[in-house]
Design a protein around this motif. Structure first.
Motif, PDB file in Angstrom:
ATOM      1  N   LYS A   1      45.322  10.426 -18.967  1.00  0.00           N
ATOM      2  CA  LYS A   1      45.760  11.464 -19.176  1.00  0.00           C
ATOM      3  C   LYS A   1      45.405  12.437 -18.463  1.00  0.00           C
ATOM      4  O   LYS A   1      43.358  12.692 -18.877  1.00  0.00           O
ATOM      5  CB  LYS A   1      46.099  11.996 -19.996  1.00  0.00           C
ATOM      6  N   GLY A   2      44.733  13.266 -17.157  1.00  0.00           N
ATOM      7  CA  GLY A   2      44.883  14.118 -16.825  1.00  0.00           C
ATOM      8  C   GLY A   2      43.515  13.715 -15.902  1.00  0.00           C
ATOM      9  O   GLY A   2      42.400  14.118 -14.564  1.00  0.00           O
ATOM     10  N   SER A   3      44.051  12.186 -15.399  1.00  0.00           N
ATOM     11  CA  SER A   3      42.816  11.813 -14.701  1.00  0.00           C
ATOM     12  C   SER A   3      43.136  12.295 -13.247  1.00  0.00           C
ATOM     13  O   SER A   3      43.654  12.445 -12.604  1.00  0.00           O
ATOM     14  CB  SER A   3      42.778  10.464 -14.854  1.00  0.00           C
ATOM     15  N   TRP A   4      42.189  11.960 -12.145  1.00  0.00           N
ATOM     16  CA  TRP A   4      42.667  12.275 -10.734  1.00  0.00           C
ATOM     17  C   TRP A   4      42.096  11.820  -9.654  1.00  0.00           C
ATOM     18  O   TRP A   4      41.270  11.238 -10.063  1.00  0.00           O
ATOM     19  CB  TRP A   4      42.260  13.771 -10.301  1.00  0.00           C
ATOM     20  N   ASP A   5      42.986  11.189  -8.546  1.00  0.00           N
ATOM     21  CA  ASP A   5      42.793  10.455  -7.170  1.00  0.00           C
ATOM     22  C   ASP A   5      41.517  11.326  -7.105  1.00  0.00           C
ATOM     23  O   ASP A   5      41.882  12.414  -6.267  1.00  0.00           O
ATOM     24  CB  ASP A   5      43.313   9.936  -6.715  1.00  0.00           C
TER      25      ASP A   5
ATOM     26  N   VAL B   1      38.839   7.044  -5.184  1.00  0.00           N
ATOM     27  CA  VAL B   1      38.378   6.675  -6.161  1.00  0.00           C
ATOM     28  C   VAL B   1      39.178   7.398  -7.714  1.00  0.00           C
ATOM     29  O   VAL B   1      39.222   8.296  -7.453  1.00  0.00           O
ATOM     30  CB  VAL B   1      36.867   7.063  -6.749  1.00  0.00           C
ATOM     31  N   SER B   2      39.082   6.793  -8.451  1.00  0.00           N
ATOM     32  CA  SER B   2      40.263   6.847  -9.737  1.00  0.00           C
ATOM     33  C   SER B   2      39.131   7.973 -10.504  1.00  0.00           C
ATOM     34  O   SER B   2      38.468   8.042 -11.078  1.00  0.00           O
ATOM     35  CB  SER B   2      40.840   6.177 -10.471  1.00  0.00           C
ATOM     36  N   ASN B   3      39.172   9.365 -10.789  1.00  0.00           N
ATOM     37  CA  ASN B   3      38.138   9.819 -11.813  1.00  0.00           C
ATOM     38  C   ASN B   3      38.976  10.036 -13.055  1.00  0.00           C
ATOM     39  O   ASN B   3      39.755  10.625 -13.413  1.00  0.00           O
ATOM     40  CB  ASN B   3      37.441  11.373 -10.806  1.00  0.00           C
ATOM     41  N   LYS B   4      37.994   9.983 -14.007  1.00  0.00           N
ATOM     42  CA  LYS B   4      38.492  11.316 -14.954  1.00  0.00           C
ATOM     43  C   LYS B   4      38.504  12.985 -15.305  1.00  0.00           C
ATOM     44  O   LYS B   4      37.949  13.080 -14.239  1.00  0.00           O
ATOM     45  CB  LYS B   4      37.709  10.861 -16.588  1.00  0.00           C
ATOM     46  N   ALA B   5      39.281  12.697 -16.401  1.00  0.00           N
ATOM     47  CA  ALA B   5      39.986  14.213 -16.381  1.00  0.00           C
ATOM     48  C   ALA B   5      38.595  15.109 -16.475  1.00  0.00           C
ATOM     49  O   ALA B   5      38.586  16.346 -15.864  1.00  0.00           O
ATOM     50  CB  ALA B   5      41.067  14.916 -17.749  1.00  0.00           C
ATOM     51  N   GLU B   6      37.682  14.463 -17.089  1.00  0.00           N
ATOM     52  CA  GLU B   6      36.639  15.753 -17.534  1.00  0.00           C
ATOM     53  C   GLU B   6      35.558  15.846 -16.227  1.00  0.00           C
ATOM     54  O   GLU B   6      35.122  16.881 -16.277  1.00  0.00           O
ATOM     55  CB  GLU B   6      35.384  15.379 -19.246  1.00  0.00           C
TER      56      GLU B   6
END
Ligand SMILES: [Zn+2]
Ligand SMILES: [Zn+2]
Length: 101
Positions: A9-13, A19-24
């Motif tokens: 949840k909240g991850s973003w590309d 690249v897929s990144n974490k929400a934080e």
């Protein structure tokens, strides 16, 4: 099957390198690009001119009474210094009679 590919949840590309990144993460872990849409630190909108009236009391002189003017005790009308009676109710100027004590 499939759960492994669900994004946290909240991850973003990253829009640059995908690249897929974490929400934080506020930046792409790979290319350090800013997170799109997230935490926009654009300072352009906060530069609206902060109006500070330097002469806040400049208008005060307008409320100064003309020198020698007096307020009628009866109707509170302001009269000119040369008026010996209230222009509104014709009451005598206060203080003029007091001398005759
Ligand atoms: Zn990237
Ligand atoms: Zn009066």
């Amino acid at each position: 099957f499939g759960d492994k590919f669900k994004k946290p949840k909240g991850s973003w590309d990253c829009t640059v390198c995908l690249v897929s990144n974490k929400a934080e993460d506020s930046k792409c872990v790979a290319c350090q690009s800013e997170k799109p849409g997230g935490s926009v630190h654009v300072t352009s909108s906060s530069t609206s001119s902060f109006f500070v009236p330097s002469g806040g009391f400049m208008g005060l002189d307008k409320f100064k009474k003309p020198e020698g003017s007096w307020d009628c005790e009866i109707c509170l009308v302001q009269n000119k210094a040369e008026a010996t009676k209230c222009v509104a109710c014709e009451s005598a100027k206060p203080g003029t009679k007091a001398e005759l004590k």
